[in-house]
Scaffold this motif. Structure first.
Motif, PDB file in Angstrom:
ATOM      1  N   ARG A  75       4.926   7.220  -4.208  1.00 50.27           N
ATOM      2  CA  ARG A  75       3.547   6.793  -3.928  1.00 50.27           C
ATOM      3  C   ARG A  75       3.416   5.274  -4.114  1.00 50.27           C
ATOM      4  O   ARG A  75       2.411   4.772  -4.593  1.00 50.27           O
ATOM      5  N   SER A  99       0.758   0.466  -6.114  1.00 52.19           N
ATOM      6  CA  SER A  99       1.162   1.727  -6.735  1.00 52.19           C
ATOM      7  C   SER A  99       0.051   2.755  -6.540  1.00 52.19           C
ATOM      8  O   SER A  99      -1.089   2.402  -6.238  1.00 52.19           O
ATOM      9  N   ASN A 100       0.402   4.029  -6.704  1.00 47.95           N
ATOM     10  CA  ASN A 100      -0.557   5.138  -6.537  1.00 47.95           C
ATOM     11  C   ASN A 100      -1.247   5.114  -5.179  1.00 47.95           C
ATOM     12  O   ASN A 100      -2.465   5.242  -5.083  1.00 47.95           O
TER      13      ASN A 100
END
Length: 140
Positions: A75, A99-100
C-alpha cells in the motif's frame, strides 16, 4: 529512463508477480542505452537521426509532468513531478513517497495534486498539464 525502468519493474511485480533481479534491470538499461546510441549514429545517406520525445510548451508556459508508481502489497506509492521551461531546462523536480494508499488510481490523483501544488508554490501562472491542456493559475 532509470525511473521508468524501476516503474516498469514495480508494475511487473504488482500485476504479474514477477520480481526482476538487479542483473536483469541493469542489462535492460545497458541494452536500451546501446540501442539509443545506435539510433543516433549518423547514417551516411540521411545524416544523423535524432529521436525526440519531449515537446516544448508554448512561450511563457511551463510544462509540468507527473507520474506515480504503486506497490499493492505494501500500500505504498511514489509520485514524481518535473517542471520544465520552453528550452526543456528543469525548473523543479520532486519525488514524493506515500504510505497507506488505497489503489493506483489514488496514486495518480496524488501525483496530479502535487504537480498542481508545486506549480502554485512556484507561483507559475501558465502551466501545460499532462493531457496538454493549458492551466491558468491565479496566485495570490
Amino acid at each position: 529512463m532509470i525511473y521508468w525502468v524501476v516503474w516498469f519493474a514495480q508494475n511487473k511485480l504488482v500485476h504479474e508477480g514477477y520480481r526482476s533481479s538487479i542483473y536483469e534491470t541493469s542489462t535492460f538499461i545497458k541494452a536500451f542505452v546501446s540501442e539509443q546510441d545506435t539510433i543516433c549514429m549518423a547514417d551516411e545517406h540521411t545524416g544523423p537521426t535524432v529521436v525526440s520525445r519531449w515537446e516544448a510548451p508554448p512561450l511563457s508556459v511551463v510544462k509540468v509532468n507527473s507520474d506515480s508508481a504503486f506497490i499493492w502489497q505494501d500500500r505504498a506509492a511514489t509520485s514524481g513531478v518535473v517542471a520544465r521551461d520552453i528550452e526543456g531546462l528543469v525548473m523543479a523536480a520532486y519525488v514524493i513517497p506515500h504510505s497507506n494508499v488505497l489503489d493506483a488510481f489514488v496514486t495518480e490523483a496524488l501525483a496530479c495534486k502535487f504537480a498542481v501544488q508545486i506549480a502554485k508554490d512556484m507561483r507559475l501562472l501558465n502551466v501545460l498539464a499532462k493531457d496538454m491542456r493549458l492551466l491558468n493559475f491565479y496566485c495570490s
